[in-house]
Design an enzyme around this catalytic site. Structure first.
Site, short mmCIF file in Angstrom:
data_model
loop_
_atom_site.label_atom_id
_atom_site.label_comp_id
_atom_site.label_asym_id
_atom_site.label_seq_id
_atom_site.Cartn_x
_atom_site.Cartn_y
_atom_site.Cartn_z
CB SER A 1 -0.96 -0.04 1.20
OG SER A 1 -2.00 0.90 1.05
CG HIS B 1 -5.82 -2.56 1.39
ND1 HIS B 1 -5.21 -2.29 0.19
CD2 HIS B 1 -5.16 -1.81 2.32
CE1 HIS B 1 -4.24 -1.42 0.38
NE2 HIS B 1 -4.17 -1.12 1.66
CG ASP C 1 -7.44 -3.04 -2.14
OD1 ASP C 1 -8.04 -2.31 -1.33
OD2 ASP C 1 -6.20 -3.16 -2.16
#
Length: 220
Positions: A117, A200, A169
């Site tokens: 991320s 995620h 996600d």
């Protein structure tokens, strides 16, 4: 930015390779510690895993609350409006960790940069701009925030890149993963892209594949 605090795991004494793995927003270096035994590395592999802790910063999208962050995210739109100066400062701080590994005797060509991320956005910037040849770049559930400004180094113009993303996600849409891959290809790189039916997060199949990537680029 001050030097980053880190967690280190050595799979065997006298490491000959290193993996610097950056966590996501609001997490810590402990986030990916449990991954190491799941990578399936050979029993005799001597790899140092370095998990840095991001500094505590106010994050606009979370009401200005301070939390572990590599940079501020100012808006959650498809373009991800981020504080590029903070991202660059984080990249410089991680670059010092790479320099440290080289000073400890690890060849730069045996150092992989990985990030999840937010950490992946920093990993993109660092790995593609670092002046010495690196072993590879791994981006997990991430996005290439500095694609328009990164100064691609000659040393890493064809660095091996693996990009992973979850098709479900809700935080970083999978479309951002595809856009990142397209931008890498425009730069002349040849990234591998894999998706998994997850949100995620990470999954075991993904970790196993990362292990294969590390064996291919660190342990040969």
């Amino acid at each position: 930015m001050q030097d980053l605090k880190t967690i280190e795991i050595e799979t065997n004494p006298n490491p000959t390779a290193s993996v610097i793995w950056l966590h996501g927003l609001g997490a810590s270096g402990h986030d990916f510690e449990p991954v190491v035994p799941e990578l399936g590395l050979p029993a005799n592999a001597a790899v140092r895993f370095i998990f840095p802790h991001a500094p505590n910063l106010p994050v606009t999208i979370n009401g200005g609350m301070r939390m572990p962050a590599w940079y501020d995210i100012k808006a959650m739109d498809l373009d991800r409006i981020v504080d590029t100066e903070q991202l660059m400062a984080s990249s410089d701080a991680v670059a010092r960790l790479v320099d440290q590994e080289i000073a400890r005797g690890v060849n730069s060509e045996k150092i992989v940069i990985a990030g999840f991320s937010q950490g992946g956005a920093v990993a993109y910037e660092l790995a593609l701009s670092y002046p010495k040849r690196l072993a590879g770049l791994i981006a997990l559930s991430s996005y290439f925030a500095t694609a328009a400004t990164v100064r691609l180094s000659e040393a890493n113009r064809d660095i091996p890149v693996n990009v992973y993303h979850g098709t479900r996600d809700p935080m970083v849409p999978e479309s951002l993963g595809r856009v990142s891959v397209a931008k890498l290809k425009e730069m002349g790189l040849n990234p591998a892209y894999q998706t998994f039916p997850m949100e995620h997060s990470v999954c075991l199949e993904e970790i196993v594949d990362i292990g294969k990537f590390l064996k291919q680029h660190l342990l040969v």
